[in-house]
Structure formats: C-alpha cells, structure tokens
Enzyme design. Structure first.
Site, PDB file in Angstrom:
ATOM      1  N   ARG A  74      -0.223  15.465  11.787  1.00 30.29           N
ATOM      2  CA  ARG A  74       0.494  14.936  10.698  1.00 30.29           C
ATOM      3  C   ARG A  74       0.706  16.374   9.499  1.00 30.29           C
ATOM      4  O   ARG A  74       0.296  16.123   8.576  1.00 30.29           O
ATOM      5  CB  ARG A  74       0.327  13.770   9.978  1.00 30.29           C
ATOM      6  CG  ARG A  74       0.390  12.463  10.856  1.00 30.29           C
ATOM      7  CD  ARG A  74       0.444  11.200  10.048  1.00 30.29           C
ATOM      8  NE  ARG A  74      -0.887  10.809   9.690  1.00 30.29           N
ATOM      9  CZ  ARG A  74      -0.825   9.529   9.021  1.00 30.29           C
ATOM     10  NH1 ARG A  74       0.115   8.923   8.684  1.00 30.29           N
ATOM     11  NH2 ARG A  74      -2.150   9.095   8.972  1.00 30.29           N
ATOM     12  N   ASP A 109       4.321   1.196  11.829  1.00 34.13           N
ATOM     13  CA  ASP A 109       3.198   0.542  11.270  1.00 34.13           C
ATOM     14  C   ASP A 109       2.898  -0.896  12.052  1.00 34.13           C
ATOM     15  O   ASP A 109       1.974  -1.574  12.063  1.00 34.13           O
ATOM     16  CB  ASP A 109       3.090   0.374   9.667  1.00 34.13           C
ATOM     17  CG  ASP A 109       2.632   1.648   9.062  1.00 34.13           C
ATOM     18  OD1 ASP A 109       2.075   2.562   9.786  1.00 34.13           O
ATOM     19  OD2 ASP A 109       2.766   1.708   7.985  1.00 34.13           O
ATOM     20  N   LYS A 156       0.733  -1.214  -0.112  1.00 35.20           N
ATOM     21  CA  LYS A 156       0.190   0.125   0.045  1.00 35.20           C
ATOM     22  C   LYS A 156       0.911   1.335   0.052  1.00 35.20           C
ATOM     23  O   LYS A 156       0.542   2.164  -0.546  1.00 35.20           O
ATOM     24  CB  LYS A 156      -0.781  -0.055   1.333  1.00 35.20           C
ATOM     25  CG  LYS A 156      -1.607   1.370   1.619  1.00 35.20           C
ATOM     26  CD  LYS A 156      -2.276   1.284   2.853  1.00 35.20           C
ATOM     27  CE  LYS A 156      -2.688   2.663   3.218  1.00 35.20           C
ATOM     28  NZ  LYS A 156      -1.741   3.651   3.806  1.00 35.20           N
ATOM     29  N   ASN A 157       1.656   1.333   0.733  1.00 35.97           N
ATOM     30  CA  ASN A 157       2.516   2.497   1.055  1.00 35.97           C
ATOM     31  C   ASN A 157       3.497   2.816  -0.305  1.00 35.97           C
ATOM     32  O   ASN A 157       4.244   3.656  -0.335  1.00 35.97           O
ATOM     33  CB  ASN A 157       3.630   2.505   2.066  1.00 35.97           C
ATOM     34  CG  ASN A 157       2.440   2.673   3.494  1.00 35.97           C
ATOM     35  OD1 ASN A 157       1.537   3.124   3.437  1.00 35.97           O
ATOM     36  ND2 ASN A 157       2.833   2.152   4.726  1.00 35.97           N
ATOM     37  N   CYS A 199      -6.496   7.922   8.666  1.00 39.39           N
ATOM     38  CA  CYS A 199      -6.638   7.645  10.028  1.00 39.39           C
ATOM     39  C   CYS A 199      -6.394   8.825  10.748  1.00 39.39           C
ATOM     40  O   CYS A 199      -5.734   9.746  10.468  1.00 39.39           O
ATOM     41  CB  CYS A 199      -5.625   6.541  10.425  1.00 39.39           C
ATOM     42  SG  CYS A 199      -5.819   5.243   9.434  1.00 39.39           S
ATOM     43  N   ARG A 233      -8.717  -0.573   3.946  1.00 41.96           N
ATOM     44  CA  ARG A 233      -7.668   0.502   3.559  1.00 41.96           C
ATOM     45  C   ARG A 233      -6.306  -0.224   3.097  1.00 41.96           C
ATOM     46  O   ARG A 233      -5.603   0.658   2.206  1.00 41.96           O
ATOM     47  CB  ARG A 233      -7.497   1.587   4.380  1.00 41.96           C
ATOM     48  CG  ARG A 233      -8.577   2.794   4.416  1.00 41.96           C
ATOM     49  CD  ARG A 233      -8.263   3.757   5.439  1.00 41.96           C
ATOM     50  NE  ARG A 233      -7.129   4.442   4.963  1.00 41.96           N
ATOM     51  CZ  ARG A 233      -6.053   4.481   5.751  1.00 41.96           C
ATOM     52  NH1 ARG A 233      -6.066   4.321   7.129  1.00 41.96           N
ATOM     53  NH2 ARG A 233      -4.907   5.464   5.177  1.00 41.96           N
TER      54      ARG A 233
END
Length: 421
Positions: free
Chosen positions: A121, A304, A22-23, A116, A396
C-alpha cells in the site's frame, strides 16, 4: 493473549446500535491538529487505533482525553513535528498525520506506517500530493522529512485513494490559495472529514464527488462534531445474522452507504428492509450463491466488507466468485475458514466459494482486522465451539464486538489465555 470462544448454531435476534466509524475518526483526529483550540469529537469509538492516534497527538504536544463516547483534543500549542517509529507502527493509517503535521507545523518527520499486512500500500500518491502543494521530501534513515511553504495546486490522483485524498485535503487547508483534487475518493468518510473541517472554519466543498475544492488559509478554530456510524461494523452485524440466522436490526447507519452489501445479502436469500437510520435483516432459510462480487472504490462493493460477507456465504447452496480489486493480500482469512470446513479456491485476486451444508468449530487465528471479523461471522453459523485468537487485530476496528453480539443472543465470550496454552 485474548481469545474468543464462540459456540455456533444460535440464531441472532434484536437491535444493535453502530458505533462511530473508524475510517472517519482517524483522519478527523489528525484534522484536530489543525485547529488552534479545543475540538470535541462525539461518537468516537474506543478502539486501539483511536488510542494510537491520541498517543500521536499527545506526543506532538496536544492535550487529548476521553470522556465517555467523546474525545476532547486541544491543539492550541503543539510543540513537535515528528512521529516516532514506535507510534507509527501501531497502525497503517498513521500516515494520515503527514498532511496535518506539515500543514500546522511547516515540517513533518515520519517513518513507515504499520497496521494490517494487506500487501503493498505505497504512499507514493500521498507524497505526490504533498509535492504538488510545494512540499519537499527528503529521505532520512528509517523515514522521511517533509517541509516547505504550501500553496494551492491542481492535484490529479492516478487512483481514487482514500488516504491520499484525505492527506491532500488536510495539507491544502493550510496552503495559501485554492487547491483542486481531481479523481478524489468518494467514500462517505471523505464527506465526514469535509464536514468536520467546515466545523473548524475551513472552506472545503465537493466531497462525495470526484472533484474536491479547498480554499486554503481560512482562519481555523475549535468546534464540536459527531462522527458518522461505521458502515463496515454494520455490514459485519448483518453478515453475522445472515450466517447464524434470525432477525437483527442495525441502527444509526445510513442504509445508502451499504446498498451494494444489502443487495448481495438479499440475492443470497435474506429479507432486508432499509429505512432512514435502520437496516433490518431476517434469514430463516439456507443461503444461496450470488453473482460475482467485485470490490471497487465507493460506491462499489467495499473491500472491507468482502471477508465478512464471504464468511456468511460459506454455508448454503451454489457458489460465489469474489474478485478483490483493491488489495493483493486480502484473502488471508480463507485458510482459516477452510479449517472450519469451508470450500474455497483462490487463484490470484479471485476466490471461488462453494457453499457447504455446515461448518464446524475450530481453533483459528485472526491475521487482520476484517479477516478476524469474518472468522467470528463464520463461527456464529458453525456447529460446535470455535476459538479465535489474536484479537488485537479485531480490537483495531470493533468496540466490544463480543458484547454487541452477545446482546443479540450469540454465545460468545472473551478470555485471556497464556500464550503457551
């Protein structure tokens, strides 16, 4: 709403392949906007965040479609430079489109991103990088307008932010001249983005180190690329095996990217064996506490991975101290773990986990992506049935998590329930 029903107490056994990261794929999809041609992105996971990215690309005037595990993006003639509020709110990573839209279109209009709620951030590092490249930023009602002719620059990040590094790379590819990013993030996903940009004809080097150099202005074209495996998904499956017991083999992932996690699981009493493309874990005796775990930028312990590993270490002997250095609000899963019988004390950025002999099933709610995965990990090792709600967070970042775990022997299924029940 979707709910997981998990009956714990059944050891896991078997092999599971890890889907694309995903990242990695989110910045790669943004980068596809830069190429005046067709990009074929293989090993692209079917995630809600990916669908949100494809919706943004279509809004910008690109063609974007899925064919099996591949996504095809044609950015030959984008027509827009704005990303509306309804699309930005779908995911926190939507800000990654800033550098790409500005670089390709010469301007970009965006609002605040969603995703999230992990505490502040701020995107100030992203904006500072854009300003260094010659972009001007004007505040608009509910958002901002970035525009200007970009030029090469020396960018020094005050923190090795992954998102700011990626945005700077994307914008710099379209800038005239050479850009150097110092104190760049070193995550493997940054290397993946560099490799994709090279596939498109960009001149980028240094990813994986703290200094990345981009020679902007090179002619770009379409291309075909395969996304790296998701190391956090791999970590989740390893943590699940540690919690439930049994023996699991995770394939397709580079073990070197997870060495800090496998070291912790080994210290906790698991037998871990790593080889090219495969990590196997066996847990046939109770877990024990380990030395303090401090999250840090790569190559440190990944933030994570904190929640899934914490969930596994809730059962067993001894205690483990977690220090969360990356985000202020990343212990939102703790209260839900306590509902399952965990003994965890939180003070600021520190969480102390006291191992307990057993956890019990409970009705819990996912509050964020990795915290939701942690609840699944804990439920697999608990006694009785757990009900895990608000799966949209988990969706997600995990493609059919229940299917992969069920194939390993987990008693887990997804049901759709009326919100009133």
């Amino acid at each position: 709403m979707s709910t997981y029903l998990v009956e714990g107490g059944f050891p896991l056994k078997g092999s599971v392949a890890v889907h694309g990261a995903k990242n990695s794929v989110l910045p790669i999809l943004a980068a596809a906007l830069l190429a005046p041609g067709e990009c074929v992105i293989h090993n692209c996971p079917d995630l809600s965040d990916v669908e949100a990215s494809l919706a943004i690309l279509r809004h910008l005037g690109c063609s974007a479609r899925r064919e099996g595990t591949a996504v095809i993006v044609d950015a030959s003639a984008p027509t827009r430079w704005d990303v509306p509020d309804r699309l930005m709110r779908e995911m926190r990573s939507s800000v990654i489109f800033l550098g790409a839209v500005l670089g390709r279109m010469g301007r970009a209009s965006l609002c605040a991103p969603g995703g999230c709620e992990l505490g502040p951030r701020p995107i100030d590092l992203h904006l500072a990088a854009i300003r260094a490249l010659g972009g001007t930023i004007t505040e608009e009602p509910g958002g901002m307008l970035c525009q200007g002719a970009l030029h090469g620059a020396d960018i020094v990040l005050s923190l090795p932010s992954v998102g700011a590094t990626e945005n700077a790379m994307l914008a710099a590819v379209c800038a005239k001249g050479t850009t150097t990013i110092t104190n760049a993030a070193r995550e493997p996903e940054i290397v993946d983005l560099q490799n994709f940009l090279r596939t498109l004809g960009a001149r980028v080097r240094g990813a994986g180190s703290s200094v990345i150099t981009i020679e902007g202005g090179a002619p770009l074209h379409g291309g075909s690329y395969t996304v790296m495996a998701d190391r956090i998904v791999a970590c989740t499956y390893l943590a699940a095996a540690a919690a439930a017991g049994g023996e699991v083999e995770v394939t397709g992932v580079d073990w070197r990217t997870l060495s800090t996690v496998t070291a912790v699981l080994t210290e906790a009493g698991c037998a871990v064996r790593s080889q090219p493309g495969v990590i196997s874990l066996r847990r046939d005796k109770p877990l024990k506490g380990v030395r303090p775990i401090r999250t840090a930028p790569y190559p440190g312990f990944p933030t994570d991975a904190q929640a899934p590993v914490m969930a596994a270490l809730c059962r067993g002997s001894g205690c483990t101290v977690f220090v969360e250095n990356m985000f202020e609000s990343r212990y939102r899963h703790v209260d839900e773990l306590i509902r399952m019988g965990a003994d965890i004390r939180v003070e600021g950025r520190v969480a102390v986990v006291y191992g307990v002999p057993r956890l019990h099933g409970a009705r819990v709610r996912s509050s964020d992506l990795r915290g939701g995965a942690a609840l699944v990990v804990a439920a697999l090792g608990a006694e009785g049935e757990s009900r895990i709600e608000d799966l949209h967070h988990i969706d997600r970042g995990y493609q059919c998590l229940e299917g992969d775990l069920a194939a390993l022997g987990a008693r887990i299924r997804r049901v759709v329930e009326d919100r009133k029940t």
